[in-house]
Enzyme design. Structure first.
Site, PDB file in Angstrom:
ATOM      1  CG  HIS A  86       2.573   0.083   4.270  1.00  0.00           C
ATOM      2  ND1 HIS A  86       2.436  -0.825   5.298  1.00  0.00           N
ATOM      3  CD2 HIS A  86       1.379   0.701   4.141  1.00  0.00           C
ATOM      4  CE1 HIS A  86       1.196  -0.747   5.776  1.00  0.00           C
ATOM      5  NE2 HIS A  86       0.528   0.169   5.094  1.00  0.00           N
ATOM      6  CG  ASP A 142      -1.989  -0.969   1.278  1.00  0.00           C
ATOM      7  OD1 ASP A 142      -2.013  -1.848   0.393  1.00  0.00           O
ATOM      8  OD2 ASP A 142      -2.829  -0.893   2.193  1.00  0.00           O
TER       9      ASP A 142
HETATM   10 ZN    ZN Z   1      -2.323   3.336   3.382  1.00  0.00          ZN
END
Ligand code: ZN
Length: 202
Positions: free
Chosen positions: A156, A12
């Protein structure tokens, strides 16, 4: 028929000019294709990185345009964020089918907007908490006991709001040993799939 459980590696908050290429390099070493839930504002700044993800067979899906919890947005603001985000992804040639909202926070409006836009909401089954800056070894230890059931691993490839680390090197270092562990436990690694039945009706 292949009945092996599948695990998705997901990232993400990108694309990020420093960290997304580094993650991409490690995915290549691990021979894994992954799913990237991208931020529209970042996509517009780094269209070339999104193209590179696609060229390497990775899947690009939608996270948000601005990174804000849906519980802090009015429905009109959420609709506007969605329009902006989908426009940004279209610039990169991406028509997303999956939507993982910031922090996984979904409101009633999220569900309605998702339905109207033909987006399927997705969360994750394994949270690496990589944003805290945990070492690759400790994240691997945490994931080891959880991967057998399949699902998706949240990581991430950028520093989103609230990140308590100054880079994503720990995430990069997790990829090869995690992929090795997943395969050792007999699972396949692949990008996240949209639910075909829902696509047909939506
Ligand atoms: Zn996020």
């Amino acid at each position: 028929m292949n009945t092996r459980e599948t695990l998705n590696l997901t990232f993400d908050d990108g694309p990020d000019p420093e960290w997304t290429p580094r993650i991409l390099e490690q995915l290549r070493h691990a021979q894994v294709t992954a799913t990237f839930f991208v931020v529209g504002e970042q996509v517009l700044k780094h269209l070339g990185i999104v193209r590179e993800l696609l060229e390497h067979g990775h899947d690009v899906q939608w996270h948000c345009h601005r990174h804000v919890r849906h519980s802090q947005l009015t429905e009109a603001e959420l609709v506007a964020d969605t329009e902006n985000g989908l426009e940004a992804l279209a610039e990169a040639g991406v028509r997303p089918r999956l939507w993982r909202p910031p922090w996984g926070v979904c409101t009633e409006a999220t569900t309605q907007v998702a339905e109207r836009c033909g987006l399927q909401l997705r969360r994750w089954s394994i949270d690496t908490h990589d944003w805290r800056g945990d070492s690759a070894a400790s994240m691997l230890d945490h994931a080891r006991g959880l991967v057998a059931r399949g699902g998706s691993v949240l990581m991430h490839d950028a520093l989103g709001p609230g990140a308590a680390r100054d880079g994503c090197e720990n995430t990069a270092q997790l990829i090869v040993p995690l992929a090795h562990e997943v395969r050792r436990q007999g699972l396949a690694l692949a990008p996240m799939q949209a639910d075909r039945q829902k696509l047909a009706s939506g």
